[in-house]
Write an enzyme that holds these catalytic residues in place. Structure first.
Site, PDB file in Angstrom:
ATOM      1  CD  GLU A   1      14.484 -16.241  -7.688  1.00  0.00           C
ATOM      2  OE1 GLU A   1      14.034 -16.037  -8.819  1.00  0.00           O
ATOM      3  OE2 GLU A   1      15.468 -16.981  -7.474  1.00  0.00           O
TER       4      GLU A   1
ATOM      5  CD  GLU B   1      14.287 -21.096  -5.758  1.00  0.00           C
ATOM      6  OE1 GLU B   1      14.968 -20.977  -6.794  1.00  0.00           O
ATOM      7  OE2 GLU B   1      13.152 -20.626  -5.622  1.00  0.00           O
TER       8      GLU B   1
HETATM    9  C1  BG6 Z   1      14.559 -19.350  -9.270  1.00  0.00           C
HETATM   10  C2  BG6 Z   1      13.085 -19.584  -9.155  1.00  0.00           C
HETATM   11  O1  BG6 Z   1      14.759 -18.230 -10.049  1.00  0.00           O
HETATM   12  O2  BG6 Z   1      15.337 -20.247  -9.982  1.00  0.00           O
HETATM   13  C3  BG6 Z   1      12.618 -20.972  -9.513  1.00  0.00           C
HETATM   14  O3  BG6 Z   1      12.595 -19.223  -7.887  1.00  0.00           O
HETATM   15  C4  BG6 Z   1      13.417 -21.481 -10.690  1.00  0.00           C
HETATM   16  O4  BG6 Z   1      11.241 -20.937  -9.743  1.00  0.00           O
HETATM   17  C5  BG6 Z   1      14.886 -21.535 -10.305  1.00  0.00           C
HETATM   18  O5  BG6 Z   1      12.975 -22.693 -11.187  1.00  0.00           O
HETATM   19  C6  BG6 Z   1      15.809 -22.070 -11.379  1.00  0.00           C
HETATM   20  O6  BG6 Z   1      15.595 -21.433 -12.581  1.00  0.00           O
HETATM   21  P1  BG6 Z   1      15.260 -22.261 -13.900  1.00  0.00           P
HETATM   22  O7  BG6 Z   1      14.958 -21.285 -14.938  1.00  0.00           O
HETATM   23  O8  BG6 Z   1      16.469 -23.059 -14.170  1.00  0.00           O
HETATM   24  O9  BG6 Z   1      14.093 -23.110 -13.540  1.00  0.00           O
END
Ligand code: BG6
Length: 464
Positions: free
Chosen positions: A174, A361
């Site tokens: 990101e 993701e």
């Molecule tokens: C992304 C990141 O922003 O979202 C991850 O690459 C992160 O590291 C994921 O865990 C979800 O966000 P969060 O804050 O719910 O863990």
């Protein structure tokens, strides 16, 4: 029409070293920026060389010691791919050493071997929301050009070591996040001004392209991509001012992709820099370096938002100050759920870059309830993922080249924003509570069997 994904589609999951491994000072590991934000990337920055405190991330889900069991569970679900990251501080504990830490290198050898044993393809991020804390203290993080050299040394070391095991790489997780959280993104103080942040980002973009070049030279049969937070904004209204504000807002993240995929700064950024009196030091060598472009685009996608020229409508979200969409529902953490957005994003990125895309993701963070018999019926997660995957398939039918899909947090892990374990993403439950108690025992949720059947049928069991 029944759903079928491409034959070699890389189904799997994604995790990150600092959110799963724990063992935060073991085998010579140095302190990272993640270790110094024990309450998550938006929490306080604590110099842990000076202050003794505990963080849930210190042990996390103890993946450092339990990875064989976890990988066996991923294999049971049928994973063809696992995205993880290397903790830079296991390899170069302070970041500026000449020689790497052998014990750190040995750990990832074992980890990748374990994946390959189960026919799981590793997809490795070089830097996922962490860098050696020492580099931020001693050198001012990515604000200092020297960090490009340190990063290049690190990248070269891991390419050399794992060149026969890892054929898919990502540079910075990101990368556009630095504009919202400069400490985690580029190791800068949070009160840094725009010029400082963009200079640090520039150094990181140069480092990214140098890593791409090294990868191309050292592992010719590998592919290396970037990683964007796909924070797509729709116009809140058809008012031309809102449409234009949204267009500009999307530049805030597309800019990174433009540089990494095209090899130069887009003209809209030149205007932005001029109007905001941002003067960057960009050398001729930097311009040459940037020309080495990525092979594919990867991104995370959780939600969409709206763009408007009325700043008073912005709401403090978990990650970005977003304007909510009145037509969408949100998760318990206020992240708006928009499956169609992933189709839109895939099409937009493909039309813009004409490079293969990898969804690295996507998932739902939710509180899970363990029933008296130990079962966890996470239908909400199944629904979220089903609906997104149906839209991914639509995009593939639209002609978009999608390499694979790694859902976020296939096993419960420590969330990034606020270092919570209560915000769970996994198909695999981990017995761990926010106060650090729990046996760390793993168990299969209902979604575990659901994802297994989706992979096994190559998407056929998805419901339109
Ligand atoms: C992304 C990141 O922003 O979202 C991850 O690459 C992160 O590291 C994921 O865990 C979800 O966000 P969060 O804050 O719910 O863990």
């Amino acid at each position: 029409m029944s759903i079928k994904f491409p034959k070699n589609f890389l189904w799997g999951g994604a995790i990150a070293a600092n959110q799963v491994e724990g063992a935060y000072r073991e085998d010579g590991k140095g302190l990272s920026t993640s270790d110094c934000t024990p309450n998550g990337i938006f929490g306080d920055i604590i110099n842990r060389d000076e202050k003794q405190i505990q963080s849930l991330k210190d042990v996390a889900i103890d993946f450092y010691h339990r990875y064989p069991e976890d990988i066996a569970l991923f294999a049971e679900m049928g994973f063809r791919c696992l995205r993880t990251s290397i903790a830079w501080t296991r390899i170069f504990p302070n970041g500026d050493e000449e020689q790497p830490n052998e014990k750190g290198l040995a750990f990832y050898d074992k980890l990748f071997d374990e994946m390959l044993k189960h026919n799981i393809t590793p997809l490795v991020t070089l830097s996922h929301y962490e860098m050696p804390y020492h580099l931020t203290k001693q050198y001012g993080g990515w604000g200092n050009r020297k960090v490009i050299e340190f990063f290049t040394r690190y990248a070269k070391t891991v390419f050399e070591r794992y060149k026969n095991k890892v054929k898919y790489w990502l540079t910075f997780n990101e990368i556009n996040m630095s504009l919202h959280e400069p400490f985690t993104g580029v190791g800068l103080a949070r009160n840094s001004n725009k010029e400082q942040i963009f200079q640090a980002i520039h150094h990181q973009l140069v480092a990214s392209s140098r890593a791409v070049k090294l990868c191309h030279q050292m592992i010719p049969d590998a592919k290396i991509g970037n990683m964007l937070l796909g924070a797509i904004a729709y116009p809140l209204t058809p008012k031309p001012e809102d449409v234009w504000a949204t267009h500009s807002e999307n530049h805030g993240w597309l800019f990174f992709g433009d540089v990494q995929a095209r090899g130069y700064y887009p003209t809209y950024m030149q205007r932005y820099f001029k109007e905001n009196n941002i003067k960057l030091e960009i050398t001729e060598q930097d311009k040459q370096d940037l020309k080495e472009t990525i092979d594919f685009i990867s991104f995370s996608y959780y939600m969409s938002c709206c763009g408007t020229n009325d700043d008073s409508l912005r709401q403090k979200g978990n990650i970005l100050d977003m304007v909510p969409n009145p037509h969408l529902k949100a998760s318990e953490w206020g992240w708006q759920i928009d499956p169609v957005g992933i189709r839109y994003l895939l099409n937009l990125l493909y039309e813009r870059f004409q490079k293969p895309l990898f969804i690295v993701e996507n998932g739902l963070g939710a509180k899970d309830k363990v029933e008296a018999d130990g079962s966890i019926n996470d239908d909400y997660r199944i629904e979220y993922m089903n609906d997104h995957l149906v839209q991914v398939h639509e995009a593939i039918e639209d002609g978009v080249e999608v390499m694979g899909y790694t859902s976020w947090g296939p096993i419960d892990l420590i969330s990034a924003s606020k270092a919570e374990i209560t915000k769970r993403y996994g198909f695999i439950y981990v017995d761990l509570n926010q106060d650090g108690s729990g046996s760390l025992k793993r168990s299969r949720k209902k979604s575990f069997y659901w994802y297994q059947s989706v992979i096994q049928s190559n998407g056929e069991t998805l419901k339109k």
